[in-house]
Design a protein around this motif. Structure first.
Motif, mmCIF file in Angstrom:
data_model
loop_
_atom_site.group_PDB
_atom_site.id
_atom_site.type_symbol
_atom_site.label_atom_id
_atom_site.label_comp_id
_atom_site.label_asym_id
_atom_site.label_seq_id
_atom_site.Cartn_x
_atom_site.Cartn_y
_atom_site.Cartn_z
ATOM 1 N N VAL A 36 0.836 -1.198 0.000
ATOM 2 C CA VAL A 36 0.000 0.000 0.000
ATOM 3 C C VAL A 36 0.874 1.252 0.000
ATOM 4 N N TYR A 37 1.920 1.245 0.780
ATOM 5 C CA TYR A 37 2.845 2.385 0.827
ATOM 6 C C TYR A 37 3.338 2.720 -0.577
ATOM 7 N N GLN A 38 3.825 1.703 -1.267
ATOM 8 C CA GLN A 38 4.371 1.942 -2.612
ATOM 9 C C GLN A 38 3.291 2.450 -3.541
ATOM 10 N N ASP A 39 2.150 1.811 -3.471
ATOM 11 C CA ASP A 39 1.031 2.176 -4.323
ATOM 12 C C ASP A 39 0.644 3.644 -4.107
ATOM 13 N N VAL A 40 0.506 4.026 -2.851
ATOM 14 C CA VAL A 40 0.047 5.373 -2.523
ATOM 15 C C VAL A 40 1.033 6.431 -2.996
ATOM 16 N N PHE A 41 2.309 6.216 -2.741
ATOM 17 C CA PHE A 41 3.267 7.251 -3.139
ATOM 18 C C PHE A 41 3.489 7.281 -4.642
ATOM 19 N N LEU A 42 3.320 6.159 -5.314
ATOM 20 C CA LEU A 42 3.383 6.186 -6.781
ATOM 21 C C LEU A 42 2.210 6.982 -7.340
ATOM 22 N N ARG A 43 1.072 6.856 -6.693
ATOM 23 C CA ARG A 43 -0.062 7.651 -7.139
ATOM 24 C C ARG A 43 0.172 9.134 -6.880
ATOM 25 N N LEU A 44 0.828 9.428 -5.787
ATOM 26 C CA LEU A 44 1.133 10.828 -5.484
ATOM 27 C C LEU A 44 2.033 11.393 -6.579
ATOM 28 N N TRP A 45 2.987 10.593 -6.968
ATOM 29 C CA TRP A 45 3.901 10.983 -8.047
ATOM 30 C C TRP A 45 3.104 11.352 -9.292
ATOM 31 N N LYS A 46 2.120 10.525 -9.621
ATOM 32 C CA LYS A 46 1.348 10.784 -10.827
ATOM 33 C C LYS A 46 0.458 12.006 -10.684
ATOM 34 N N GLN A 47 0.168 12.381 -9.465
ATOM 35 C CA GLN A 47 -0.695 13.531 -9.229
ATOM 36 C C GLN A 47 -0.006 14.846 -9.555
ATOM 37 N N ASP A 48 1.277 14.842 -9.619
ATOM 38 C CA ASP A 48 2.020 16.078 -9.865
ATOM 39 C C ASP A 48 1.625 17.120 -8.826
#
Lengths: 163, 392
Positions: A36-48
Motif C-alpha cells: 500500500v505504501y508503494q502504491d500510494v506514493f506512486l499515485r502521489l507521483w502521478k498527481q504532480d
C-alpha cells in the motif's frame, strides 16, 4: 523531473510513517502495508502535487491509503492481529502496550480507523469526519464505543467526551 | 502528554528501502495506474492475491523429485510433481481474500496498460520446484502477466506466444483480462481455460503439466504445519469463497468410498475446528461420512492393504497404500473385509461402516495422507463426484 523527485522524497520523509502506520493498523500485515505504501506514493507521483500545501497532501495521502486498503479487500477468515514482535523497534514495549495494540487491532475496521486517526495522528473529530466523509456525530459515536471496549487500556480522562 | 496508543505507534517505522523502491518505480514510469475502477466493482471485488492451487493440495513449494520422471505414471493427485504451482500469499502469516458477492467471482484490477488495453487482475501464482532452469507458460484463454517487484508485464495470450524465461522463484505470474472481456468483471472468464506450464531442468530434461482451470467455490483449511490449502467447497459448506482452481489434466481421481451415503459431516469436518483458540485446537485428519451401520466401504482406487487393526480412538481401521506415498485410512469400521498385504482394486469391498472407537454414531472417518501428512480428501474427488455430495 528533478523537482518532482525532490517533492516525492520530501513527502515520503514527512508522511511515509503516517501512511505505513495507518496501513499496518488497517491491514495487520507488514507485506500488505508495504504494498500500500508503494502504491500510494506512486499515485502521489502521478498527481504532480508539488503545488499542494502540506495539509492537503497529508489528507490526500490518508484518504488514498484508506482507499487502497479497502481495495485490497483482504478478508481474513480468522481475523489476524499483527504481533508487535514482528516489528523490531516495538519488541521492547511492555506487555500492557502489546495488549492495547491487540485490543485496537481486534476492533472492527471502522472503529479501529477512528481510534488510530484520533489517538495516533491527533486529528479532531470534525477533521476525521472530513477525511472519512462521514458525519462528525458518527465519528464521536465510534470513538465512544471503541473507548468502552478499550476503557482501561487507553488511559486518559475517562469522563472525557469527544468534541 | 502522549497517550499510550500514540507511544506504541511511534515505535513503528516504514522500512528504509521502501523509499528507494518507490523512487525507482516512479522514474521508470511503470508506476501503477491511478485509474480507479468503477465504484461498483470496487465495492464487490475482493483482492485475491491468489487462489490458484495445484489440485487443492499443498501451498508450499512442491518437493523436488528426480527431474524427468514420468508424469503419466502418477496415480491420484500427487503434489510432488517435479515442479508445481504454488500459491502466493498463503503461508502462515498471509491471508487470502475472497469475493464478497456470492454470484460472481470478482477480481481487483491492479494495473492497467494503455498499450495492451487489458487489465492485470490480482489472481497470481508462482512456480515452485527444484533444479528448474527455465519455465515456459501459455494459456489458451485470456492472458498471463508477469509480476516482479511492482512491475507488471503482459507475457502471453491465447496460446499465441509461449513465454519462456529463466526460472526465478521470486517472480509470480498472474491472469490478464483482455479488452473485450472487461465488461464481464468476474474471474469466471477463465473457467475452462488450460494453463500449460513446462519446466526445463538443469540436466536438460523437460516436463510439462497442463492445468484445467475452473472457477468455483473454495474453502480454506489450515494444515498442521502452518500452511493452508484451498479445496473445492461442497454443497452446504459454510464460509466458502470464490477462486480459480487448477487441476492437472492427467490427474486421476478417487471413487467415492461409501456408495450409500453422499453426506459429509459439516460439524466435524477436516482440519482444525474453527473458533477454538491456539492451545485447544485439535486437528481432524479426515472427513466424516455418516451412513447406516453395515454400509459397504469400497476402495477408492487400486492399492495394497498396508495395515488392519484396532485402537481405542479409531476403532476398527484399515489403511491402503496406493503408491507414491499416497495412503488412505478408514476408521470406526464395523467389519474389516480385507487382509494385510492383500491387493485390492478400485471399487472392491474393503470394510463396512460402524461405530467402533471414539464415535458417536455410525460413520466412516475417511483419511488421506501424502507422505505421512494428512491432506483434505475433498481435493481427490472429481467435480462430478463432488457435485453429488453435500455437507450436513
Amino acid at each position: 523531473m528533478e523537482e518532482r523527485e525532490v517533492f516525492l522524497r520530501c513527502a515520503m520523509k514527512t508522511y511515509g510513517d503516517t501512511v505505513y502506520r495507518l496501513a499496518l493498523c488497517r491491514l495487520q500485515n507488514i507485506a500488505d502495508a508495504e504494498d500500500v505504501y508503494q502504491d500510494v506514493f506512486l499515485r502521489l507521483w502521478k498527481q504532480d502535487a508539488a503545488a499542494w500545501d502540506m495539509e492537503h497532501c497529508k489528507a490526500w495521502l490518508i484518504r488514498t491509503t484508506l482507499n487502497r486498503c479497502a481495495d485490497m479487500g483482504r478478508f481474513r477468515l480468522r481475523r489476524q492481529v499483527l504481533s508487535l514482535d514482528e516489528i523490531p523497534e516495538s519488541r521492547q514495549l511492555t506487555d500492557e502496550a502489546e495488549e492495547l495494540w491487540e485490543a485496537v487491532a481486534s476492533l472492527p475496521e471502522k472503529f479501529r480507523m477512528v481510534v488510530h486517526l484520533y489517538y495516533a495522528e491527533g486529528y479532531r473529530t470534525d477533521e476525521i469526519a472530513e477525511l472519512l466523509h462521514i458525519p462528525a456525530a458518527t465519528v464521536r459515536t465510534r470513538l465512544n464505543r471503541a473507548r468502552t471496549k478499550l476503557r482501561d487500556l487507553l488511559g486518559g480522562d475517562e469522563d472525557e467526551k469527544y468534541v | 502528554m502522549k497517550n499510550t496508543y500514540e507511544q506504541i505507534v511511534e515505535t513503528i517505522h516504514a522500512p528504509d528501502n521502501l523509499q528507494e523502491r518507490v523512487l525507482m518505480a516512479a522514474k521508470q514510469g511503470s508506476a501503477c495506474s491511478c485509474r480507479r475502477h468503477p465504484i461498483l466493482r470496487a465495492a464487490v471485488c475482493a483482492a485475491c492475491a491468489l487462489a490458484l492451487v495445484l489440485g487443492g493440495l499443498t501451498l508450499c513449494p512442491a518437493k523436488g523429485e528426480t527431474p524427468g520422471s514420468e508424469v503419466s505414471d502418477r496415480r491420484g493427485l500427487v503434489p510432488t510433481y517435479s515442479f508445481g504451482l504454488t500459491a502466493c500469499a498463503l503461508a502462515a502469516n498471509n491471508s487470502v481474500a475472497f469475493a464478497k458477492q456470492e454470484t460472481e467471482i470478482c477480481y481487483t484490477v491492479l494495473h492497467s496498460d494503455s498499450l495492451a488495453g487489458g487489465e492485470f487482475t490480482n489472481y497470481r501464482f508462482q512456480v515452485g520446484g527444484e533444479g528448474i532452469r527455465s519455465v515456459t507458460l501459455s494459456i489458451d484463454k485470456g492472458g498471463l502477466y508477469r509480476y516482479e517487484n511492482g512491475n507488471y508485464r503482459l507475457i502471453g495470450r491465447n496460446f499465441t506466444r509461449n513465454f519462456t524465461e529463466e526460472f526465478d522463484p521470486a517472480v509470480s505470474y498472474g491472469f490478464w483480462v483482455p479488452e473485450e472481456w472487461k465488461n464481464k468483471t468476474g474471474i469466471h472468464v477463465f473457467d475452462g481455460a488450460t494453463l500449460s506450464v513446462q519446466a526445463e531442468y538443469e540436466n536438460g530434461t523437460f516436463s510439462t503439466v497442463n492445468y484445467r482451470l475452473t472457477a468455483e467455490r473454495l474453502k480454506q483449511f489450515g494444515n498442521e504445519d502452518g500452511t493452508s490449502v484451498l479445496v473445492p467447497a461442497l454443497e452446504g459448506d459454510e464460509e466458502t469463497h470464490f477462486g480459480l482452481y487448477a487441476v492437472s489434466t492427467d490427474s486421476c481421481f478417487f471413487r467415492w468410498p461409501v456408495q450409500d451415503s453422499q453426506i459429509v459431516s459439516l460439524s466435524h469436518g477436516y482440519g482444525y475446528r474453527p473458533d477454538t483458540d491456539e492451545q485447544n485446537r485439535t486437528f481432524h485428519p479426515g472427513i466424516d461420512i455418516p451412513a447406516e451401520a453395515g454400509a459397504a466401504i469400497t476402495a477408492p482406487m487400486d492399492g495394497v492393504v498396508l495395515e488392519v487393526g484396532f485402537t481405542p480412538e479409531e476403532g476398527n481401521f484399515l489403511t491402503l497404500d496406493h503408491g507414491d506415498g499416497l495412503t488412505t485410512t478408514y476408521a470406526h469400521c464395523k467389519t474389516l473385509n480385507a487382509a494385510q498385504g492383500e491387493t485390492v482394486k478400485g471399487g472392491m469391498l474393503i470394510a463396512t461402516v460402524g461405530n467402533t472407537g471414539m464415535s458417536t454414531g455410525p460413520h466412516l472417518c475417511f483419511q488421506v495422507r501424502q507422505d505421512g501428512k494428512a491432506v483434505n480428501p475433498v481435493a481427490y474427488f472429481s467435480a462430478e463426484v463432488r457435485k453429488q455430495l453435500h455437507m450436513e
